[in-house]
Design a protein around this motif. Structure first.
Motif, PDB file in Angstrom:
ATOM      1  N   ALA A  50       0.769  -1.270  -0.042  1.00 12.77           N
ATOM      2  CA  ALA A  50       0.174  -0.042   0.013  1.00 12.77           C
ATOM      3  C   ALA A  50       0.848   1.189  -0.125  1.00 12.77           C
ATOM      4  O   ALA A  50       0.428   2.185  -0.700  1.00 12.77           O
ATOM      5  CB  ALA A  50      -1.035  -0.086   1.357  1.00 12.77           C
ATOM      6  N   GLN A  51       1.893   1.185   0.801  1.00 11.08           N
ATOM      7  CA  GLN A  51       2.705   2.069   0.780  1.00 11.08           C
ATOM      8  C   GLN A  51       3.353   2.522  -0.522  1.00 11.08           C
ATOM      9  O   GLN A  51       3.595   3.808  -1.015  1.00 11.08           O
ATOM     10  CB  GLN A  51       4.030   2.286   1.897  1.00 11.08           C
ATOM     11  N   ARG A  52       3.884   1.457  -1.191  1.00 14.92           N
ATOM     12  CA  ARG A  52       4.508   1.632  -2.526  1.00 14.92           C
ATOM     13  C   ARG A  52       3.630   2.300  -3.570  1.00 14.92           C
ATOM     14  O   ARG A  52       3.847   3.030  -4.421  1.00 14.92           O
ATOM     15  CB  ARG A  52       5.071   0.412  -3.002  1.00 14.92           C
ATOM     16  N   GLU A  53       2.254   1.577  -3.464  1.00 10.30           N
ATOM     17  CA  GLU A  53       1.387   2.147  -4.345  1.00 10.30           C
ATOM     18  C   GLU A  53       0.956   3.634  -4.243  1.00 10.30           C
ATOM     19  O   GLU A  53       0.806   4.588  -4.984  1.00 10.30           O
ATOM     20  CB  GLU A  53      -0.075   1.400  -4.096  1.00 10.30           C
ATOM     21  N   ALA A  54       0.892   3.976  -2.807  1.00  8.47           N
ATOM     22  CA  ALA A  54       0.788   5.608  -2.615  1.00  8.47           C
ATOM     23  C   ALA A  54       1.914   6.232  -3.176  1.00  8.47           C
ATOM     24  O   ALA A  54       1.634   7.439  -3.527  1.00  8.47           O
ATOM     25  CB  ALA A  54       0.457   5.627  -1.107  1.00  8.47           C
ATOM     26  N   GLY A  55       3.141   5.824  -2.859  1.00  6.03           N
ATOM     27  CA  GLY A  55       4.159   6.506  -3.407  1.00  6.03           C
ATOM     28  C   GLY A  55       4.364   6.338  -4.883  1.00  6.03           C
ATOM     29  O   GLY A  55       4.516   7.493  -5.551  1.00  6.03           O
ATOM     30  N   ARG A  56       3.782   5.719  -5.472  1.00  2.00           N
ATOM     31  CA  ARG A  56       3.725   5.588  -6.992  1.00  2.00           C
ATOM     32  C   ARG A  56       2.754   6.757  -7.579  1.00  2.00           C
ATOM     33  O   ARG A  56       2.814   7.471  -8.424  1.00  2.00           O
ATOM     34  CB  ARG A  56       3.191   4.348  -7.728  1.00  2.00           C
ATOM     35  N   ILE A 109      17.478   9.227   0.994  1.00  3.85           N
ATOM     36  CA  ILE A 109      16.493   9.378  -0.192  1.00  3.85           C
ATOM     37  C   ILE A 109      15.623  10.480   0.239  1.00  3.85           C
ATOM     38  O   ILE A 109      15.211  11.556  -0.231  1.00  3.85           O
ATOM     39  CB  ILE A 109      15.826   8.032  -0.519  1.00  3.85           C
ATOM     40  N   LYS A 110      15.033  10.278   1.480  1.00  2.00           N
ATOM     41  CA  LYS A 110      13.850  11.227   1.972  1.00  2.00           C
ATOM     42  C   LYS A 110      14.647  12.745   2.124  1.00  2.00           C
ATOM     43  O   LYS A 110      13.825  13.775   1.548  1.00  2.00           O
ATOM     44  CB  LYS A 110      13.361  10.810   3.414  1.00  2.00           C
ATOM     45  N   GLN A 111      15.654  12.874   2.492  1.00  2.00           N
ATOM     46  CA  GLN A 111      16.300  14.189   2.758  1.00  2.00           C
ATOM     47  C   GLN A 111      16.404  14.839   1.267  1.00  2.00           C
ATOM     48  O   GLN A 111      16.200  15.922   1.307  1.00  2.00           O
ATOM     49  CB  GLN A 111      17.609  13.950   3.072  1.00  2.00           C
ATOM     50  N   SER A 112      16.896  14.058   0.270  1.00  2.00           N
ATOM     51  CA  SER A 112      16.725  14.353  -0.951  1.00  2.00           C
ATOM     52  C   SER A 112      15.753  14.973  -1.586  1.00  2.00           C
ATOM     53  O   SER A 112      15.466  16.064  -2.203  1.00  2.00           O
ATOM     54  CB  SER A 112      17.633  13.481  -1.986  1.00  2.00           C
ATOM     55  N   LEU A 128       4.918  17.984   0.621  1.00  2.00           N
ATOM     56  CA  LEU A 128       4.761  16.871   0.858  1.00  2.00           C
ATOM     57  C   LEU A 128       4.835  16.504   2.500  1.00  2.00           C
ATOM     58  O   LEU A 128       5.921  16.789   2.977  1.00  2.00           O
ATOM     59  CB  LEU A 128       5.905  15.990   0.210  1.00  2.00           C
ATOM     60  N   SER A 129       3.874  15.557   2.508  1.00  2.00           N
ATOM     61  CA  SER A 129       4.030  15.344   4.304  1.00  2.00           C
ATOM     62  C   SER A 129       5.140  14.273   4.459  1.00  2.00           C
ATOM     63  O   SER A 129       5.477  13.513   3.579  1.00  2.00           O
ATOM     64  CB  SER A 129       2.553  14.816   4.825  1.00  2.00           C
ATOM     65  N   GLU A 130       5.391  14.046   5.597  1.00  2.00           N
ATOM     66  CA  GLU A 130       6.295  12.973   6.021  1.00  2.00           C
ATOM     67  C   GLU A 130       5.886  11.723   5.498  1.00  2.00           C
ATOM     68  O   GLU A 130       6.791  10.957   5.053  1.00  2.00           O
ATOM     69  CB  GLU A 130       6.506  13.221   7.754  1.00  2.00           C
ATOM     70  N   LYS A 131       4.717  11.398   5.595  1.00  2.00           N
ATOM     71  CA  LYS A 131       4.074  10.289   5.270  1.00  2.00           C
ATOM     72  C   LYS A 131       4.212   9.934   3.688  1.00  2.00           C
ATOM     73  O   LYS A 131       4.655   8.960   3.191  1.00  2.00           O
ATOM     74  CB  LYS A 131       2.690   9.929   5.447  1.00  2.00           C
ATOM     75  N   GLU A 132       3.841  10.974   2.942  1.00  2.00           N
ATOM     76  CA  GLU A 132       4.022  10.908   1.635  1.00  2.00           C
ATOM     77  C   GLU A 132       5.515  10.796   1.064  1.00  2.00           C
ATOM     78  O   GLU A 132       5.682  10.075   0.109  1.00  2.00           O
ATOM     79  CB  GLU A 132       3.511  12.389   0.992  1.00  2.00           C
ATOM     80  N   VAL A 133       6.558  11.576   1.771  1.00  2.00           N
ATOM     81  CA  VAL A 133       7.705  11.563   1.490  1.00  2.00           C
ATOM     82  C   VAL A 133       8.293   9.981   1.609  1.00  2.00           C
ATOM     83  O   VAL A 133       9.004   9.407   0.830  1.00  2.00           O
ATOM     84  CB  VAL A 133       8.784  12.399   2.105  1.00  2.00           C
TER      85      VAL A 133
END
Lengths: 529, 603, 270, 275
Positions: A50-56, A109-112, A128-133
């Protein structure tokens, strides 16, 4: 226990790699692969489906237009963008807290994503929220199978807290800088003008520039001392910047301090350049010495995407300006950092330039050039000509310096396609030293050709810089919009008299009030008091 | 108190006998000289039928601007006074309180001189139009040809009704007299509606072909902003007229000698101000309707008005309106000082003031700010991240609604000043009122914030529920209040006539501010056409086709308002004459000198 | 917002309640407190022009407060008179009489010897559009023109999506440099321009405008601005030379789609 | 002080304050847009600049002509070099006379390889005035040659242009002089928007665009409708795109024609089946 031994081993390998070529690097990683083969990858965090899908979904909306849906970097955009967007499938990342050649940590990666890279097409994403990142990070890790394998389990290097900074550490840092041959790419003064700088290419064979160390605010990986430390201890994978293992350890921080000392904290871009008054005409032969003691003003240079020959990534990103006026002349000194002095070839404000050169004709070279721009009629008030060489209604004066011939020409533009020579009424001198151009313009102050530069007035001023190495010419260049030149008053009226007058008037007012109030209320009040 | 005697009463100072004659000769000579000079001063027309003629020195535009504005101000006054005179008369009839009847009569006294001044200025304006702008005038006449006749005829009727209403005071049965007043109002409103059609046509032309030929006069009259302007002007007239009447009260108060006179004029000033502010409250809503219709007619016109250069004009207007509300509240608070028992409400003033301060600040915050390059860089553009949010319509609507509610609370407190409710449900009543207020403020603020998250069309529509909530609050709370204070016990009396002078100056301040606002609104209504006489149809090709700067407009408005108040001073003076004693020759001296006259009165 | 400053002011003001200052001191303290909040409590700082206006309003309000009650105005007058008359304030009065002129003199001095400030810029951000424009030789009536693809949103969402995607390509190849990836006017060229590019996420920009307005601004850019928008510092190009009519309409679709804003539609009235 | 004087001063102070506020906001004068009015004292160069604008705008010339294109499939002469060749096209005819003739009476001389079809631009719907045509001529001269025309220049066609443009703004700039929703029938629309300039309808000859002689048998009504309202959607073979939309657009066709009129036009066209 196993993890510690792996990291120790990697560290050793890293120190060996600094002297190895790219092929040796691959060799090393293979050998490392053999060595760590047995280590299980069970601690790798790839996120949930689910996280990867949201990221996609975020990726498709916000990232895919540059990095492409398959993560390989969109070919159309990559020709437009300098540096090119990261190819995620290669699993090579510049900014890491992990050793050279290793994958970045999740936090890297998140930092970038969060911070972006200043002065590139990669913006910060505070929206972007922390969750989204996090989701995005998980999705980005799907582009390369490496993340799922044994390499996915990364161990960030320990980043020590920076020690104090001192003059000694800077002095020593300079020595470290020389010893490690940093100047080969970054130049002796750190202006990104090393002798091998023009030949640098990244792993995808796109040309890449050595960082200009005098502009800390433009460092891609951040401008703090820790950031600088991280950059040279871990290297920038995919770029020619290797990792350095400098011993003794103090010298690492000494180098950081030296690099840090090369620039101020922020760009501090200005808006007004003041032309200071001198009594004698400016002597061009004296060069930069005439401008000693004048504080320079830095103006940002950006690309021009309006006229044909659009420059999406100009070679120069800022120009420093000083100005002087004498009763008969006006002079400007412009300085900017350039990787190489391109003194051979053609240039000109109206040379045609194509929008994109797929296969540039390398037999033709272009020289560096610079121009200052004023409204032809500075008395036109608030109305200014269009900032790209004027418009049909209001024309612009262009003071153009061709650095190939070291000659200045005065043009008048009423549109980028209507530039005409106005006269050879300009004098100039140009020098190139340690990656920095210094160009001085001088012109007579006359009333009839609107070049009077009246004292105490604000005159709109704009700049253009052509970088010959980037094949800039004509409309393909870096430029600024209108800023102001303030012509200082030669004999400033002494503030003493008005000061006295106002002060005295206030005093009288106060005394008068006191007198009146006392006369009217004095008796009753003193009775009361 | 000791220097009361030193205040010279200018009203009592007799005119030198020959002054009027001298003035008449001087003015006539001056005008004759003006007319005799044109060969030198006024350029002669080169062509037979010029489109424009130039007015000497100040130019045609400024000349017609000033005259039209003066005409409008007097017309507004003349239309407004009968409206509230009739209402006051009705109140007098219902309450059987003679004071109201006398007050209504006193208001109408101001009318007759104003009426003739209005007509004179109107005639001057027509003549100037014909002379200075023959081309436009001819076109307008060709469009509105027949509508001019009913206009003139109604003017006759207006004169008849006005003078019979004024001179017939106390001479007819009250019902007949009242019907005269109502007829006067109907005729006056009709006149205004017709004239409004002409000028709104110039902003939002309708009923004509692409080439400007008339297709339907009915459509030309009933153009987009005709009705909004009618309503807006009707309300604004009452507000303006009320403020002028209040200023008259203040003027008389300041010159009053006896306590009785003071009490009367204090009361008159209060009533005038009450009328004025009551009419001010719904005015912004009418204004928004007008703005909406303008936007609907043409995006270009709408953006010129709200987003273009004129957006700064609305910042000036915000200062004016903010001042008006602040001054109106201030007057009420000072008035409460003379009500026994009102001290218990004094502690609320600072909260009301805070509310006014905040809403005033929001109301006056421009959307795009004037900033230096450095400041703009720090802000990251022309819009400040915080202040920019306050510069848009949602914030302004919310601010003005709360401003209105605050002013309403001031009224409520004033009303309750010396009263102590005796009904059994006091607590419940107060609680209900408070609940309504809190609910209303919550809804208004919620809708205001909500407005940032919806599309423009919805956002604009949100102002309707906001207004509805405010109107509901005012009506429901008033109804509760009326029952709550039925048979209320008195805590003390209202000491009419014990107002400090500064409160009277505030009434002047309100009147001047109203007049100035009116001038400004006149300018923007005319100015948003930009370089058109009739928007999109007839281009302005005169040398004045450009839109002048706001600073220039402000100066013209200030001068116009100054002239207006000079005329008003004459009106006040002439009206004051009516109340004076008849002149009687004194023994030994044919013309008494000033000192004697003073003593006479003091004695 | 600079919470610390605001908090400090609030704390000090609250503390003052216990000191019970007289009306004059009260007004002066409030003035200073509000000034501090406006001057230092807002981040980024508000322009001086606005600060001046705000403080004027605050002054007006405070004067109104002080003079609204008879006893308060008397208190202020008494305080002022006492300050001028009473012997116990002699030193304070003397100091004020000396220091005030010095302060004024210093102001004059620093005003005359300070760094020159660039002239204030006040341009009309949303000038009214012309009635019609010529686009590549074609006359487009801005009053009546509509986005030809807008209707597809309801009638054929798939085709609509395709047009939005077309607009997306246009945006990222032309607009992103200035208006930025997030359409907040923060592209990586943005720092080089003044005024900075429009922020489409701001509900006061595109959401207030009709699509025909955007078409005009995109097609004609800064050179197409009317005279009232001078100085023409806008760096917006005239895209009519690069983009086809269709591409402009598509990119308008995309901008609204990405920012989740709706264009203003002309209301049917009358 | 006298109360009256006090009040007067007070009022004066308020007015001064509001005037001051008025000076504090940005001061901007808004001038009317510059009309394309041609002033008699314009230099030849200025006239040429004005002419360039007319060519691109009101004149709608670029709907058909190109400037500086060497594409062989041109349907109208390219104007990139007109200034150089105008004087030598017709023997004994001066440059100015030739340009004037080709603008006022285009069909009298047709350049080789091209077809007649250009409307007289001095007449509606384009309806340029004499002065405007002089400006166009100045511009055309500047293309490959030197401008000599001024507004004082006369030629044998002087006086045949559209009547003066004094009611600036009263007539919509550009576009046909057809009123909105005039309620025309099919032939009326065909004539009013000068379709016949580019299309024949009563014979199978080809002008600029395909003949409509047999359009009713080639295309269905729906296709004809599409061909009118979105001309480039389906292009007849051998014809370039862009010409018809630009020409129709310039004449204001899309804004002015009513649905009823389009229906009438389509019916009218569909009735031409080539028989």
């Amino acid at each position: 226990m196993t993890t510690i031994s792996v990291s120790a081993m990697t560290k050793k390998l890293v120190s060996a790699m600094t002297t190895l070529s790219v092929s040796a690097m691959i060799l090393a990683s293979t050998s490392m692969f053999v060595l760590v083969e047995t280590v299980s990858a069970q601690n790798v965090d790839l996120g949930t489906e689910a996280q990867r899908e949201a990221g996609r979904q975020i990726y498709e909306l916000k990232c895919a237009h540059c990095h492409a849906s398959d993560g390989a970097g969109d070919p159309v955009m990559s020709t437009l963008l300098r540096p090119a967007p990261r190819d995620f499938t290669a699993s090579t990342f510049k900014f890491r807290t992990t050793a050279s050649g290793e994958l970045p940590s999740d936090e890297d990666i998140k930092q970038s994503i969060r911070n972006g890279m200043p002065y590139t097409a990669m913006p910060p994403w505070p929206s972007l929220s922390e969750k989204e990142v996090t989701n995005l990070m998980y999705f980005i890790k799907t582009f390369s199978t490496d993340f799922a394998g044994v390499f996915g389990e990364v161990v960030p290097l320990e980043m020590p807290d920076p020690p104090g900074m001192s003059d000694e550490s800077i002095t020593r840092g300079r020595e470290v800088y020389v010893e490690n041959q940093c100047a080969d790419c970054h130049g002796d003064q750190g202006r990104g003008d090393g002798k091998s700088a023009p030949t640098l290419e990244d792993s995808w064979n796109y040309p890449i520039r050595a960082a200009d160390l005098t502009k800390r605010w433009a460092f891609r990986g951040g401008s703090s001392r820790s950031d600088i430390f991280r950059t040279f201890t871990t290297g920038l994978d995919g770029s020619p910047m290797p990792s350095f293992d400098i011993q003794p350890e103090e010298d690492q921080w000494n180098l950081v301090d030296y690099v840090y000392s090369l620039s101020r904290d922020n760009a501090g871009y200005g808006t007004v350049v003041t032309a200071h008054t001198v009594s004698d005409p400016i002597d061009l032969s004296a060069g930069a010495a005439s401008f000693d003691g004048i504080k320079p003003v830095l103006f940002p240079i950006v690309g021009q995407i309006i006229e044909p020959g659009r420059a999406f990534f100009p070679g120069v990103n800022a120009v420093e300006v000083r100005a002087l006026v004498s009763p008969s002349t006006v002079s400007f000194m412009l300085q900017w950092n350039d990787m190489s002095a391109d003194r051979a070839g053609k240039t000109g404000p109206s040379l045609p330039a194509p929008d994109r050169e797929a296969e540039p004709d390398t037999s033709i070279t272009y020289a560096d050039a610079v121009a200052i721009q004023f409204p032809t009629d500075v008395s036109a008030g608030a109305e200014q000509p269009y900032f790209i060489f004027g418009d049909r209604k209001l024309s612009a004066d262009i003071w153009f310096a061709d650095l190939a011939t070291s000659s200045a020409t005065h043009y008048v533009g009423s549109g980028a396609d209507r530039i005409e020579v106005s006269g050879p009424d300009l004098a100039m001198s140009a020098t190139f030293d340690a990656g920095q151009w210094t160009v001085i313009f001088s012109r007579a102050r006359t009333e009839e050709n609107h070049a009077a530069f009246k004292e105490g007035t604000f005159v709109p001023i704009a700049f253009s810089v052509w970088d010959g190495f980037s094949r800039e010419r004509g409309s393909r260049r870096g430029l600024t919009t209108w800023y102001y030149l303030y012509v200082d008053v030669a004999e400033k009226p002494s503030p003493v008299l008005p000061m006295m007058a106002w002060g005295f008037a206030t005093l009288l007012l106060g005394l008068g009030t006191t007198f009146l109030v006392r006369r009217k209320f004095g008796n009753t009040e003193s009775d009361r008091g | 108190m000791k220097d009361l005697r030193l205040i010279k009463d200018y009203r009592q100072k007799p005119l030198p006998a020959l002054l009027p004659v001298a003035i008449a000769i001087l003015v006539t000579a001056f005008i004759a000289a003006l007319v005799a000079l044109p060969a030198a001063a006024i350029p002669q027309d080169a062509v037979a039928n010029p489109e424009y003629r130039a007015f000497p020195v100040i130019g045609s535009r400024v000349a017609i601007w000033v005259v039209a504005q003066l005409h409008l101000m007097f017309a507004a006054f003349v239309l407004a006074v009968p409206m509230f005179a009739v209402i006051i008369e009705i109140i007098g009839m219902v309450t059987k309180d003679k004071r109201y009847d006398a007050l209504a009569h006193e208001f109408t006294k101001l009318l007759s001189v104003s009426f003739s001044l209005t007509a004179t200025l109107g005639a001057l304006m027509v003549v100037m139009l014909v002379v200075l702008y023959p081309g436009v005038t001819q076109y307008m006449v060709s469009i509105f040809s027949w509508s001019f006749f009913p206009y003139i005829l109604l003017f006759f009727l207006e004169a008849v009704f006005l003078y019979s209403y004024y001179y017939g005071w106390g001479k007819f049965s009250p019902k007949v007299h009242l019907s005269l007043g109502i007829a006067l109002n109907i005729v006056g409103t009709a006149i205004m509606f017709i004239a409004n059609a002409w000028l709104t046509f110039m902003n939002t032309p309708n009923g004509i072909s692409e080439t400007g030929a008339l297709l339907s006069m009915a459509d030309a009259m009933n153009n987009f902003i005709w009705m909004p302007i009618n309503i807006h002007r009707m309300i604004a007239n009452v507000a303006f007229g009320g403020s002028i009447a209040a200023a008259y009260g203040a003027y008389k108060y300041l010159g009053a000698k006896t306590q009785e006179e003071k009490a009367h004029y204090d009361w008159m000033g209060y009533v005038g101000n009450f009328i004025s502010i009551s009419a001010l409250l719904p005015l912004p809503f009418a204004g928004y309707w007008l703005g909406k219709e303008i936007y609907a007619y043409s995006q270009s016109l709408g953006i010129t008005l709200m987003g273009g250069t004129f957006s700064w004009l609305f910042i000036i207007q915000a200062v004016l309106i903010g001042n008006l509300f602040l001054a109106a509240n201030y007057y009420l608070w000072v008035s409460m000082e003379r009500i026994e028992g009102a001290e218990r409400f004094r502690k609320f003033i600072k909260y009301l003031l805070a509310s006014i301060a905040i809403t005033y600040l929001v109301w006056a915050t421009p959307h795009s700010l004037v900033a230096t390059v450095e400041e703009a860089r720090k802000m990251g553009g022309a819009h400040h991240p915080m202040l920019g949010v306050l510069g848009v319509m949602s914030a302004k609507n919310t601010a003005v609604n709360i401003l209105i509610l605050t002013t309403y609370i001031s009224f409520l407190l004033y009303r309750r000043g010396n009263k102590e409710p005796t009904v059994s449900w006091v607590k419940a009543g107060n609680f209900a009122q408070l609940a309504i207020f809190i609910g209303a403020v919550a809804i208004v603020i919620f809708l205001g914030i909500f407005g940032y998250f919806v599309e423009a069309k919805v956002r604009i529509a949100l102002s309707v529920p906001q207004v509805a909530v405010v109107l509901f609050t005012m009506i429901s709370v008033t109804i509760i209040d009326i029952y709550l204070y039925r048979g209320a016990r008195s805590r003390g009396k209202i000491k009419w006539g014990e107002m400090p002078a500064r409160a009277q100056y505030v009434l002047f301040f309100i009147a001047v501010t109203f007049a100035w606002t009116m001038g400004l609104m006149g300018y923007v209504r005319a100015g948003m056409r930009q370089h058109w006489h009739v928007f999109g149809v007839m281009a302005d090709t005169s040398p004045d086709a450009f839109t002048p700067t706001l600073g220039f407009a402000s100066n013209v408005i200030s001068v116009t308002v100054l002239i207006f108040f000079s005329f008003i001073a004459v009106v006040f003076w002439l009206t004051g004459l009516a109340g004076k004693k008849d002149w009687e020759p004194k023994e030994g001296a044919l013309i008494p000198d000033g000192e004697h006259a003073d003593e006479e009165v003091v004695r | 917002m600079n919470i610390l400053v605001i908090l400090a002011v609030v704390v000090v003001m609250f503390g003052l309640r216990f000191l019970k200052p007289n009306a004059l001191a009260w007004a002066a303290i409030w003035w200073i407190g509000v000034y501090l909040v406006f001057r230092y409590g807002v981040d980024p700082p508000m322009p001086t022009s606005i600060l001046g206006m705000f403080m004027f309003i605050i002054s007006l309000v405070l004067v109104a407060y002080v003079t609204a009650a008879n006893d308060r105005i008397r208190e202020v007058a008494d305080t002022l008179i006492a300050f001028f008359v009473n012997p116990e304030y002699k030193v304070a009065l003397g100091l004020t009489l000396v220091l005030l002129p010095l302060l004024v003199a210093f102001q004059v001095y620093s005003g005359m010897s300070g760094q020159p400030q660039a002239p204030l810029l006040a341009r009309t951000i949303h000038p009214p559009p012309p009635g019609s424009i010529s686009y590549q030789g074609k006359q487009i009536d801005l009053l009546t023109v509509h986005n030809p693809f807008r209707g597809l949103e309801q009638s054929d969402p798939t085709v609509f999506e395709a047009h939005v995607a077309g607009g997306r390509a246009v945006y990222y190849q032309n607009c992103v440099y200035c208006h930025g990836d997030n359409m907040e006017g923060d592209g990586f060229f943005a720092h080089g321009f003044n005024p900075i590019p429009a922020n489409f996420q701001d509900p006061t920009t595109i959401a207030m405008l009709q699509e025909s307005y955007l078409f005009w601004r995109i097609a004609k850019g800064a050179p197409g601005l009317p005279s009232e928008s001078t100085p023409w510092l806008s760096a917006m190009p005239a895209w009519e030379t690069f983009l086809s009519e269709e591409e402009i309409w598509e990119v308008i679709l995309f901008i609204y789609d990405y920012t989740e804003q709706r264009p203003r539609v002309s209301e049917e009235v009358h | 002080m006298n109360t009256g004087v006090k009040i007067f001063l007070f009022v004066l102070a308020i007015l001064a304050f509001y005037s001051y506020v008025g000076q504090m906001v940005p001061q901007k004068i808004t001038y009317p847009p510059e009309t394309a009015e041609l002033a008699a004292d314009m230099t030849t160069e200025e006239l040429a600049v004005a002419g360039a604008e007319i060519v691109a705008g009101k004149g709608t010339c670029l709907g058909c002509h190109t400037i500086g294109s060497s594409d062989a499939s041109l349907r109208f002469p390219d104007l990139g070099n007109i200034g150089a060749v105008a004087g030598s096209r017709i023997d004994g005819m001066s440059e100015i006379e030739y340009l004037a003739e080709s603008l006022y009476d285009p069909d009298s001389y047709i350049v080789d390889r091209f077809l007649p079809g250009m409307p007289a631009i001095g007449k509606p719907p384009i309806g340029l005035t004499d002065d405007e045509i002089l400006a166009v001529m100045a511009y055309l001269q500047s293309l490959g040659g030197t401008s000599t025309v001024t507004l004082a220049t006369t030629h044998s066609f002087t006086g045949q242009g559209a009547s003066g443009s004094d009611g600036a703004g009263a007539t919509p700039s550009g576009g046909a002089a057809v009123a909105l929703g005039a309620g025309l029938d099919g032939p009326g629309v065909f004539a009013a928007f000068l379709c016949g300039t580019c299309h024949t309808i009563d014979k199978p000859d080809r002008l600029v665009g395909p003949s409509l002689f047999d359009v009713g048998s080639r295309l269905s009504k729906a296709e004809i409708y599409e061909a009118v309202m979105d001309p480039d959607a389906t292009l007849a073979e051998g014809y370039p795109g862009g010409v018809m939309p630009a020409t129709l657009g310039a004449s204001g066709f899309f804004q002015k024609v009513s649905p009823e009129e389009i229906r009438a036009l389509v019916d009218y066209l569909a009735s031409h089946t080539g028989e």
